[in-house]
Design a protein around this motif. Structure first.
Motif, short mmCIF file in Angstrom:
data_model
loop_
_atom_site.label_atom_id
_atom_site.label_comp_id
_atom_site.label_asym_id
_atom_site.label_seq_id
_atom_site.Cartn_x
_atom_site.Cartn_y
_atom_site.Cartn_z
N THR A 46 -20.20 38.68 -22.56
CA THR A 46 -18.85 39.60 -22.98
C THR A 46 -19.17 40.87 -23.94
O THR A 46 -18.78 42.15 -23.75
CB THR A 46 -17.92 38.64 -23.50
OG1 THR A 46 -17.39 37.83 -22.71
CG2 THR A 46 -16.72 39.41 -24.03
N THR A 47 -20.25 40.66 -24.80
CA THR A 47 -20.57 41.50 -25.66
C THR A 47 -21.04 42.78 -25.06
O THR A 47 -20.67 43.91 -25.36
CB THR A 47 -21.71 41.19 -26.52
OG1 THR A 47 -20.97 40.08 -27.44
CG2 THR A 47 -22.14 42.20 -27.78
N HIS A 50 -18.28 44.68 -23.35
CA HIS A 50 -17.64 45.34 -24.39
C HIS A 50 -18.32 46.90 -24.98
O HIS A 50 -17.59 47.85 -25.39
CB HIS A 50 -17.39 44.73 -25.63
CG HIS A 50 -16.22 43.60 -25.25
ND1 HIS A 50 -15.58 42.64 -26.55
CD2 HIS A 50 -15.49 43.39 -24.53
CE1 HIS A 50 -14.75 41.89 -25.97
NE2 HIS A 50 -14.62 42.36 -24.74
N MET A 55 -15.48 49.49 -26.19
CA MET A 55 -14.93 48.43 -27.10
C MET A 55 -15.46 48.27 -28.43
O MET A 55 -14.74 47.98 -29.39
CB MET A 55 -14.33 47.12 -26.43
CG MET A 55 -13.57 47.62 -25.24
SD MET A 55 -13.12 45.97 -24.49
CE MET A 55 -12.15 46.46 -22.95
N TYR A 88 -11.05 47.01 -16.37
CA TYR A 88 -11.60 45.87 -17.07
C TYR A 88 -10.67 44.73 -16.77
O TYR A 88 -9.47 44.68 -17.10
CB TYR A 88 -11.58 46.13 -18.55
CG TYR A 88 -12.56 45.31 -19.18
CD1 TYR A 88 -12.53 43.81 -19.29
CD2 TYR A 88 -13.68 45.50 -20.20
CE1 TYR A 88 -13.29 43.06 -19.91
CE2 TYR A 88 -14.52 44.73 -20.78
CZ TYR A 88 -14.26 43.52 -20.58
OH TYR A 88 -15.46 42.56 -21.23
N ASP A 165 -14.84 40.19 -16.20
CA ASP A 165 -15.41 39.08 -17.35
C ASP A 165 -15.01 37.61 -17.06
O ASP A 165 -13.90 37.10 -17.04
CB ASP A 165 -14.94 39.39 -18.66
CG ASP A 165 -15.72 38.51 -19.53
OD1 ASP A 165 -16.60 37.71 -19.39
OD2 ASP A 165 -15.43 38.68 -20.83
#
Length: 228
Positions: A46-47, A50, A55, A88, A165
């Motif tokens: 997820t990082t 992002h 993000m 997203y 995700d």
């Protein structure tokens, strides 16, 4: 479409010091390519998404999307670029509860390339099988229906790259295949590049290209090797 070089992300820890969660020497995707990135929960998937979406800002290294270097943009610049270029699909949907399905999809168009188009928003809801639920709020929809609205919203801004995700993590097994079909087929139809992160090999097997997180992220590889 996507070119990552020497990407590092560190987070400050509450007690002081830094925790490195990503160290990606190189990762690339072509235009309209579909890639599944498989890895264990907590490994940094997820990082990574992002960072690609702008993000988060990188600690060091380069993230280039559609020939634009995100790490050189301000936070506001990354926000504008994401709205115009990236869709997203969140694991937890992130629908606004006070808005209807149609309004949530239209919000996805607000800063997109085509502007707000109510007819297109309805067509997207029809594509995901929810035209008859256009005026329902999220709490009036099943979990699977909420995920379909989230997919329509992610496609609403006519993105060039779609990030997904764990899109099947919160839907029942019967709905998982239809969710995957929607995402994969929609991206093929509109020539959108797709990067989906997952911990499920059943999901990853739907893709012709499968990358493993421990193969691209040195930090995940260290954790994987120590656990073996």
């Amino acid at each position: 479409m996507l070119n990552i070089v020497d990407l590092v992300k560190k987070f400050q820890q509450p007690g002081g010091g830094e925790l490195t969660v990503l160290n990606v020497p190189r990762f690339q995707m072509a235009d309209a390519e579909q890639v599944a990135l498989i890895g264990e929960s907590g490994g940094g998937k997820t990082t990574l998404l992002h960072l690609i979406a702008g993000m988060l800002s990188a600690t060091s290294g380069s993230v280039c999307v559609d020939n634009l270097e995100l790490t050189k943009l301000s936070e506001q610049g990354r926000d504008r670029f994401r709205a115009a270029t990236i869709g997203y699909v969140f694991q937890t949907f992130n629908l606004l509860p006070a808005f209807t399905a149609l309004e949530n999809v239209k919000l996805g168009m607000t800063f997109g390339r085509g502007g707000v188009d109510a007819d297109r928003a309805m067509n997207l809801l029809d594509r995901v099988g929810l035209a008859d639920r256009a005026h329902y709020r999220p709490k009036q929809l099943s979990v699977g229906q909420q995920q379909r609205v989230a997919i329509a919203r992610a496609l609403a801004g006519q993105p060039k790259l779609l990030l997904a995700d764990e899109p099947t993590a919160n839907v029942d097994p019967a709905s998982a295949d239809s969710v995957l079909d929607l995402i994969i087929n929609s991206c093929q139809q509109d020539s959108i590049a797709l990067l989906m992160v997952t911990h499920s090999m059943d999901v990853a097997d739907r893709f012709s290209r499968i990358d493993r997180l421990e193969d691209i992220n040195r930090i995940a590889a260290l954790h994987h090797n120590s656990a073996s």
